[in-house]
Enzyme design. Structure first.
Site, PDB file in Angstrom:
ATOM      1  N   ALA A  69     -32.137  -9.780 -29.917  1.00 52.80           N
ATOM      2  CA  ALA A  69     -31.570  -8.771 -29.458  1.00 52.80           C
ATOM      3  C   ALA A  69     -32.193  -7.452 -29.847  1.00 52.80           C
ATOM      4  O   ALA A  69     -32.843  -7.481 -30.949  1.00 52.80           O
ATOM      5  CB  ALA A  69     -30.055  -8.534 -29.919  1.00 52.80           C
ATOM      6  N   GLY A 116     -30.415 -13.997 -29.478  1.00 50.34           N
ATOM      7  CA  GLY A 116     -29.717 -13.667 -28.244  1.00 50.34           C
ATOM      8  C   GLY A 116     -30.781 -14.281 -26.984  1.00 50.34           C
ATOM      9  O   GLY A 116     -30.123 -14.860 -25.928  1.00 50.34           O
TER      10      GLY A 116
END
Length: 266
Positions: A69, A116
């Site tokens: 992320a 992520g």
């Protein structure tokens, strides 16, 4: 057959032979930002609605799959529980859309697949990794936990103990180890990755009927959310519904005549 390209925020889609190739493109490391989440959502909506697309391959542009992320965005924009939860819920919603898609989605993990990035890969239905890829959930190094579904999907794909080990230690593993624990279906040399993903996607898209693909996805996705008895009922209804399709008749006739079926997606 379609052969075109569509651009979205930090990602784009190319379509060839009924396969959509979705590239995450947020250089240098393809990190997931709010803009990337929005772009991915639009990409998924596009491939879901486009009838000529029968299978999807997701990969990263360049040397990275998704390196994680956007930490700088966390620091500058997400300074409260409310903002943090909003990002988590939004990202989870997009990954849920991928998982619930009625078209098979293959993750072609070409490089760093962390945080992520791994959470996105785990929302895909099939995962192929390069031997050289690096996979992990290192969020605890930042005083966080995985927030885009990692604590839930990793345990379901591997097992509780392995998921806890990886998350609690922030362990990074290669493609071969990921294959050995069931996190990816297959690990291949990087030079062979996209050919492997393409061959798998085209086997589905060019040799199977749209209706049976969609029925398979629905049966498996819905069945895993309920009891075995209810899942079997879902399967029986979908199975019966295919009996009225032209593709089923073509498939049966081709089998009897000892030839390859030529499905028309009808």
């Amino acid at each position: 057959m379609m052969n075109n390209e569509k651009e979205f925020s930090n990602c784009y889609v190319k379509v060839e032979n009924h396969v959509a190739y979705l590239f995450v493109n947020n250089p240098p490391a393809n990190v997931i930002s709010s803009e990337t989440v929005s772009g991915l959502s639009d990409c998924v909506d596009y491939v879901a609605e486009e009838p000529n697309i029968k299978a999807v391959v997701i990969t990263g542009e360049g040397k990275f799959f998704i390196a994680g992320a956007d930490i700088k965005e966390f620091v500058s924009a997400f300074d409260s529980e409310e903002k943090g939860k909003s990002l988590s819920v939004e990202a989870q919603s997009v990954l849920n859309k991928i998982e619930q898609l009625n078209k098979p989605v293959i993750a072609a993990i070409n490089g760093a697949c962390l945080g992520g990035g791994l959470e996105l890969a785990m929302s895909c239905h099939i995962r192929i990794a390069a031997d050289e890829a690096k996979l992990g959930q290192p969020e605890l190094n930042l005083g966080l936990i995985p927030g885009f579904g990692g604590t839930q999907r990793l345990a379901r794909l591997t097992n509780k103990s392995k998921a806890l080990e990886m998350i609690l230690t922030s362990k990074i593993i290669g493609g071969k180890e990921a294959e050995s624990i069931g996190l990816v279906n297959k690990s291949v040399p990087l030079a062979e990755l996209m050919d492997e993903a393409k061959q798998l996607a085209e086997t589905i898209a060019l040799k199977k009927s749209r209706s049976s693909i969609a029925a398979t996805m629905e049966a498996v996705n819905k069945g895993l959310e309920t009891t075995l008895e209810e899942g079997l009922a879902i399967e029986a209804n979908l199975w019966a519904g295919l009996f009225t399709t032209e593709d089923m008749k073509e498939g049966v006739n081709a089998f009897i005549e000892k030839r390859e079926a030529e499905f028309q997606d009808k």
